[in-house]
Design a protein around this motif. Structure first.
Motif, short mmCIF file in Angstrom:
data_model
loop_
_atom_site.label_atom_id
_atom_site.label_comp_id
_atom_site.label_asym_id
_atom_site.label_seq_id
_atom_site.Cartn_x
_atom_site.Cartn_y
_atom_site.Cartn_z
N SER A 191 57.80 45.55 23.07
CA SER A 191 58.03 44.29 23.77
C SER A 191 59.46 44.24 24.28
CB SER A 191 57.79 43.12 22.81
OG SER A 191 58.85 43.04 21.87
N HIS A 192 59.74 43.24 25.12
CA HIS A 192 61.09 43.12 25.68
C HIS A 192 62.12 42.81 24.60
CE1 HIS A 192 59.78 38.97 25.27
NE2 HIS A 192 60.99 38.55 25.54
N TYR B 70 62.33 48.92 30.18
CA TYR B 70 61.05 48.52 29.58
C TYR B 70 60.26 49.72 29.07
CZ TYR B 70 61.76 43.85 31.47
OH TYR B 70 62.27 42.60 31.73
N GLN C 267 55.15 42.59 30.76
CA GLN C 267 56.38 41.87 30.45
C GLN C 267 57.37 41.98 31.61
OE1 GLN C 267 56.85 40.03 27.50
NE2 GLN C 267 58.53 39.24 28.75
#
Length: 203
Positions: free
Chosen positions: A26-27, A63, A152
């Protein structure tokens, strides 16, 4: 509207719970990795995704997750429909791309690609079964973009995500045109061979 379309497209695939490798990130978990600058340079190179500037490529790489793949590992398997949620950017090493063609049991080698090559981009977008197998012929250091991370990125930086998607679409178009040209040559060769056979075996 475009952002919502892609978010729905990716969410449908993610909610199936099929994609298990590599681990998504995830970010909140993004971290710098030693080869991040190199990854951005390769991602923005003409041989990869020329539509991205170096600055935009750096954002995309933020990312991605670094990964080491041992030599001999098949990290994408042709026909696999359970593990399509990632794309690999090769930083170091070589990848053998293979596919099983009509009337064959064993795969044939289509190409061998090195640093800067992308693998799995088609499956990342459409979620359909993998179209070819990819095996590390040497040890590989790479950067992986998962479907979750792409979603995301779409949420955080929709403009850059759109350019990334467009760049991948362009690559798909180039591959399609290349395959069409190869098919035309194959048909022409088959026609010539048939004419030779008919000439040697009249009646």
């Amino acid at each position: 509207m475009v952002k919502n379309f892609f978010r729905q497209l990716f969410r449908t695939r993610m909610e199936s719970g099929q994609d298990t490798y590599p681990e998504s990130v995830s970010h909140l978990e993004r971290q710098e990795f030693p080869s991040q600058a190199r990854a951005a340079e390769l991602l923005a190179a003409p041989s990869a995704l020329v539509q991205l500037s170096l600055a935009e490529a750096r954002v995309v790489v933020g990312y991605m997750r670094p990964r080491h793949i041992p030599a001999g590992t098949m990290f994408i398997r042709e026909g696999d429909d359970h593990n399509t949620g990632f794309m690999v950017l090769v930083l170091e090493g070589d990848v053998v791309v293979e596919s099983i063609v009509v009337s064959r049991v064993s795969p044939i080698t289509l190409t061998v690609l090195g640093p800067g090559s992308l693998h799995g981009d088609l499956g990342l977008i459409d979620g359909l079964p993998r179209s070819a197998s990819c095996t590390a012929s040497t040890e590989i250091n790479c950067a992986v973009l998962t479907r979750e991370s792409l979603l995301q990125l779409l949420k955080d930086k929709p403009g850059i995500a759109a350019k990334l998607m467009m760049a991948i679409a362009v690559r798909m178009g180039e591959r399609s045109r290349d395959n069409n040209e190869k098919l035309k040559k194959y048909v022409q060769l088959t026609k010539v061979m048939q004419q030779e056979i008919d000439h040697l075996m009249p009646g």
